[in-house]
Design a protein around this motif. Structure first.
Motif, PDB file in Angstrom:
ATOM      1  N   GLN A   1      48.530   8.513  60.741  1.00  0.00           N
ATOM      2  CA  GLN A   1      46.817   8.608  60.430  1.00  0.00           C
ATOM      3  C   GLN A   1      45.613   8.262  61.819  1.00  0.00           C
ATOM      4  OE1 GLN A   1      45.331   7.339  57.348  1.00  0.00           O
ATOM      5  NE2 GLN A   1      47.656   7.935  56.509  1.00  0.00           N
ATOM      6  N   LYS A   2      46.357   8.525  62.993  1.00  0.00           N
ATOM      7  CA  LYS A   2      45.320   7.896  64.068  1.00  0.00           C
ATOM      8  C   LYS A   2      44.624   9.173  64.037  1.00  0.00           C
ATOM      9  CE  LYS A   2      48.747   4.415  66.172  1.00  0.00           C
ATOM     10  NZ  LYS A   2      49.338   4.082  67.446  1.00  0.00           N
ATOM     11  N   PHE A   3      45.299  10.227  63.469  1.00  0.00           N
ATOM     12  CA  PHE A   3      44.232  11.869  63.952  1.00  0.00           C
ATOM     13  C   PHE A   3      43.218  11.827  62.898  1.00  0.00           C
ATOM     14  CE2 PHE A   3      48.781  12.519  64.736  1.00  0.00           C
ATOM     15  CZ  PHE A   3      48.896  13.022  66.595  1.00  0.00           C
ATOM     16  N   PRO A   4      42.512  13.007  63.451  1.00  0.00           N
ATOM     17  CA  PRO A   4      41.230  13.512  62.106  1.00  0.00           C
ATOM     18  C   PRO A   4      41.898  13.542  61.337  1.00  0.00           C
ATOM     19  CG  PRO A   4      41.047  14.099  64.629  1.00  0.00           C
ATOM     20  CD  PRO A   4      42.214  13.603  64.614  1.00  0.00           C
ATOM     21  N   ARG A   5      41.332  13.743  59.900  1.00  0.00           N
ATOM     22  CA  ARG A   5      41.608  14.219  58.576  1.00  0.00           C
ATOM     23  C   ARG A   5      42.380  15.374  58.557  1.00  0.00           C
ATOM     24  NH1 ARG A   5      43.421  11.085  55.120  1.00  0.00           N
ATOM     25  NH2 ARG A   5      43.017  11.312  52.811  1.00  0.00           N
ATOM     26  N   ARG A   6      41.397  16.401  59.501  1.00  0.00           N
ATOM     27  CA  ARG A   6      41.801  18.081  58.760  1.00  0.00           C
ATOM     28  C   ARG A   6      42.824  17.709  59.522  1.00  0.00           C
ATOM     29  NH1 ARG A   6      38.379  22.066  57.238  1.00  0.00           N
ATOM     30  NH2 ARG A   6      39.914  23.403  58.734  1.00  0.00           N
ATOM     31  N   VAL A   7      43.942  17.136  60.309  1.00  0.00           N
ATOM     32  CA  VAL A   7      45.080  16.844  61.907  1.00  0.00           C
ATOM     33  C   VAL A   7      45.759  16.507  60.669  1.00  0.00           C
ATOM     34  CG1 VAL A   7      46.452  16.335  63.415  1.00  0.00           C
ATOM     35  CG2 VAL A   7      43.861  17.567  63.333  1.00  0.00           C
ATOM     36  N   GLN A   8      45.695  15.473  60.007  1.00  0.00           N
ATOM     37  CA  GLN A   8      46.506  15.126  59.136  1.00  0.00           C
ATOM     38  C   GLN A   8      46.631  16.150  57.846  1.00  0.00           C
ATOM     39  OE1 GLN A   8      44.820  11.048  57.016  1.00  0.00           O
ATOM     40  NE2 GLN A   8      44.063  10.746  59.272  1.00  0.00           N
TER      41      GLN A   8
ATOM     42  N   LEU B   1      53.010  20.864  57.187  1.00  0.00           N
ATOM     43  CA  LEU B   1      54.554  21.418  57.823  1.00  0.00           C
ATOM     44  C   LEU B   1      54.902  20.227  56.835  1.00  0.00           C
ATOM     45  CD1 LEU B   1      52.694  21.247  61.243  1.00  0.00           C
ATOM     46  CD2 LEU B   1      53.767  23.240  59.749  1.00  0.00           C
ATOM     47  N   GLY B   2      54.876  19.091  56.069  1.00  0.00           N
ATOM     48  CA  GLY B   2      56.221  18.571  55.350  1.00  0.00           C
ATOM     49  C   GLY B   2      56.706  19.117  54.246  1.00  0.00           C
ATOM     50  N   VAL B   3      55.229  19.514  53.706  1.00  0.00           N
ATOM     51  CA  VAL B   3      55.889  19.363  52.706  1.00  0.00           C
ATOM     52  C   VAL B   3      56.781  21.358  52.848  1.00  0.00           C
ATOM     53  CG1 VAL B   3      54.235  20.771  50.451  1.00  0.00           C
ATOM     54  CG2 VAL B   3      53.591  18.758  51.123  1.00  0.00           C
ATOM     55  N   VAL B   4      56.238  21.998  53.650  1.00  0.00           N
ATOM     56  CA  VAL B   4      56.289  23.171  53.607  1.00  0.00           C
ATOM     57  C   VAL B   4      58.192  23.581  53.986  1.00  0.00           C
ATOM     58  CG1 VAL B   4      56.720  25.638  54.489  1.00  0.00           C
ATOM     59  CG2 VAL B   4      54.679  24.683  54.271  1.00  0.00           C
ATOM     60  N   PHE B   5      58.398  22.575  55.208  1.00  0.00           N
ATOM     61  CA  PHE B   5      59.841  22.005  56.219  1.00  0.00           C
ATOM     62  C   PHE B   5      60.348  20.869  55.934  1.00  0.00           C
ATOM     63  CE2 PHE B   5      56.933  24.321  58.760  1.00  0.00           C
ATOM     64  CZ  PHE B   5      57.423  25.854  59.114  1.00  0.00           C
TER      65      PHE B   5
ATOM     66  N   LEU C   1      57.403  21.607  41.735  1.00  0.00           N
ATOM     67  CA  LEU C   1      56.241  22.199  41.434  1.00  0.00           C
ATOM     68  C   LEU C   1      55.002  21.130  41.812  1.00  0.00           C
ATOM     69  CD1 LEU C   1      56.638  23.262  37.247  1.00  0.00           C
ATOM     70  CD2 LEU C   1      56.434  24.317  39.553  1.00  0.00           C
ATOM     71  N   ALA C   2      55.069  19.446  41.743  1.00  0.00           N
ATOM     72  CA  ALA C   2      53.868  18.866  42.323  1.00  0.00           C
ATOM     73  C   ALA C   2      53.453  19.839  44.242  1.00  0.00           C
ATOM     74  CB  ALA C   2      54.443  17.258  41.838  1.00  0.00           C
ATOM     75  N   GLY C   3      54.819  19.351  44.286  1.00  0.00           N
ATOM     76  CA  GLY C   3      54.853  19.914  46.259  1.00  0.00           C
ATOM     77  C   GLY C   3      53.982  21.271  45.849  1.00  0.00           C
ATOM     78  N   PHE C   4      54.056  22.048  45.791  1.00  0.00           N
ATOM     79  CA  PHE C   4      53.654  23.204  45.029  1.00  0.00           C
ATOM     80  C   PHE C   4      51.400  23.157  45.052  1.00  0.00           C
ATOM     81  CE2 PHE C   4      51.775  27.341  43.504  1.00  0.00           C
ATOM     82  CZ  PHE C   4      51.950  28.380  44.232  1.00  0.00           C
ATOM     83  N   SER C   5      51.884  21.895  43.987  1.00  0.00           N
ATOM     84  CA  SER C   5      50.008  21.415  43.705  1.00  0.00           C
ATOM     85  C   SER C   5      49.046  21.160  44.576  1.00  0.00           C
ATOM     86  CB  SER C   5      50.273  20.806  41.742  1.00  0.00           C
ATOM     87  OG  SER C   5      48.782  20.129  42.366  1.00  0.00           O
ATOM     88  N   HIS C   6      50.242  20.494  45.397  1.00  0.00           N
ATOM     89  CA  HIS C   6      49.185  19.197  46.569  1.00  0.00           C
ATOM     90  C   HIS C   6      49.157  20.522  47.654  1.00  0.00           C
ATOM     91  CE1 HIS C   6      48.841  16.211  48.869  1.00  0.00           C
ATOM     92  NE2 HIS C   6      49.634  16.402  50.053  1.00  0.00           N
ATOM     93  N   LEU C   7      50.190  21.405  47.895  1.00  0.00           N
ATOM     94  CA  LEU C   7      49.931  22.541  48.426  1.00  0.00           C
ATOM     95  C   LEU C   7      48.420  23.215  48.796  1.00  0.00           C
ATOM     96  CD1 LEU C   7      51.337  23.564  51.359  1.00  0.00           C
ATOM     97  CD2 LEU C   7      52.359  25.510  50.089  1.00  0.00           C
ATOM     98  N   ILE C   8      48.917  23.623  47.622  1.00  0.00           N
ATOM     99  CA  ILE C   8      47.688  24.339  47.166  1.00  0.00           C
ATOM    100  C   ILE C   8      45.943  23.313  47.360  1.00  0.00           C
ATOM    101  CG2 ILE C   8      45.691  25.497  45.005  1.00  0.00           C
ATOM    102  CD1 ILE C   8      48.522  26.281  43.615  1.00  0.00           C
ATOM    103  N   LYS C   9      46.235  22.161  47.071  1.00  0.00           N
ATOM    104  CA  LYS C   9      45.366  21.268  47.288  1.00  0.00           C
ATOM    105  C   LYS C   9      44.872  21.354  49.112  1.00  0.00           C
ATOM    106  CE  LYS C   9      46.332  18.634  44.669  1.00  0.00           C
ATOM    107  NZ  LYS C   9      46.954  17.910  43.605  1.00  0.00           N
ATOM    108  N   CYS C  10      45.654  21.100  49.683  1.00  0.00           N
ATOM    109  CA  CYS C  10      45.823  20.818  50.563  1.00  0.00           C
ATOM    110  C   CYS C  10      45.068  21.785  51.510  1.00  0.00           C
ATOM    111  CB  CYS C  10      46.959  20.505  51.579  1.00  0.00           C
ATOM    112  SG  CYS C  10      47.820  19.168  51.578  1.00  0.00           S
ATOM    113  N   ILE C  11      45.233  23.368  51.020  1.00  0.00           N
ATOM    114  CA  ILE C  11      44.373  24.366  51.776  1.00  0.00           C
ATOM    115  C   ILE C  11      43.040  24.961  51.019  1.00  0.00           C
ATOM    116  CG2 ILE C  11      44.634  27.182  51.890  1.00  0.00           C
ATOM    117  CD1 ILE C  11      47.914  26.124  51.411  1.00  0.00           C
ATOM    118  N   GLY C  12      42.904  24.287  50.220  1.00  0.00           N
ATOM    119  CA  GLY C  12      42.171  24.574  49.138  1.00  0.00           C
ATOM    120  C   GLY C  12      41.191  23.015  50.350  1.00  0.00           C
ATOM    121  N   PHE C  13      41.424  22.326  50.340  1.00  0.00           N
ATOM    122  CA  PHE C  13      40.324  21.152  51.621  1.00  0.00           C
ATOM    123  C   PHE C  13      40.074  21.744  52.265  1.00  0.00           C
ATOM    124  CE2 PHE C  13      40.931  18.239  54.526  1.00  0.00           C
ATOM    125  CZ  PHE C  13      39.463  17.274  53.474  1.00  0.00           C
TER     126      PHE C  13
END
Length: 209
Positions: A83-90, A96-100, A151-163
């Motif tokens: 939470q101390k990092f900028p939004r994009r870093v978050q 990384l958390g989703v993938v690894f 599936l939820a993790g895959f959706s979240h990953l897509i939306k993170c990349i999209g953001f």
């Protein structure tokens, strides 16, 4: 990217529909638990099948709603540092958390749970308790629940990349309005204040008499 975002919408719709249906299981668990308690106390009767049904339903609530909980960002987080990092870093940390972490753990449990369920199904496994239920339906919940979470993790990953690409809103943005916890806390506080006012009124009325 639009194609992947459309896939994410379908996944979110599936988890949302299942999550909202599963919430009704909470009411069923309460009714079953209350009925068991009343029958046991009043009629001195008990049933292992009904007791195990409570456990099965609790497992269904926990496993089938996991993907929906992840979708709503209501799962437990340890994000004091990120939470101390900028939004994009978050968001990069989230990817990384989703993938690894999320994917490997969920896929491993999903894979190991398949023979666990299949063996129970083939053997027509029954509960070791007298009058208990068959085991394979509750074991089937494990691969289904973790598949929904994947599936939820895959959706979240897509939306993170999209953001990060500027193609969709922040998937970690806090919902507009009050959270469920805040609404519950306010309801409890309002009820406590009402009870205090009633108690004060009753005391004043009693002294007046």
């Amino acid at each position: 990217m639009k194609f992947f975002l459309s896939i994410a919408k379908v996944i979110d719709a599936i988890n949302t529909r299942i999550g909202k249906l599963v919430t009704w299981l909470t009411l069923i668990v309460v009714l079953v638990s209350a009925s068991n308690a009343v029958i046991r106390k009043v009629f001195s009767m008990s049933s292992n099948a009904w007791l195990e049904l409570q456990w099965y339903l609790f497992g269904a609530i926990f496993l089938l709603a996991a993907g929906y909980t992840f979708l709503l960002n209501e799962h437990v987080r340890v994000d004091a540092l990120s939470q101390k990092f900028p939004r994009r870093v978050q968001i990069y940390i989230e990817i990384l958390g989703v993938v690894f972490f999320l994917f490997p753990a969920c896929m491993l449990i999903f894979w190991l749970s398949l023979p666990f369920f299949y063996e129970s199904l083939v053997l027509h496994e029954l509960s070791s308790n007298t009058g208990g239920l068959i085991r394979w339906p509750v074991k089937l919940l494990i691969p289904i629940g973790f598949f929904l979470l994947i599936l939820a993790g895959f959706s979240h990953l897509i939306k993170c990349i999209g953001f990060l690409r500027g193609d969709c809103p922040d998937p970690q943005a806090l919902p507009v309005g009050k959270t469920a916890e805040e609404a519950l806390a306010e309801e409890i506080l309002a009820q406590a204040q009402l009870d205090a006012e009633r108690s004060t009124h009753n005391n004043a009325t009693g002294k007046g008499r």
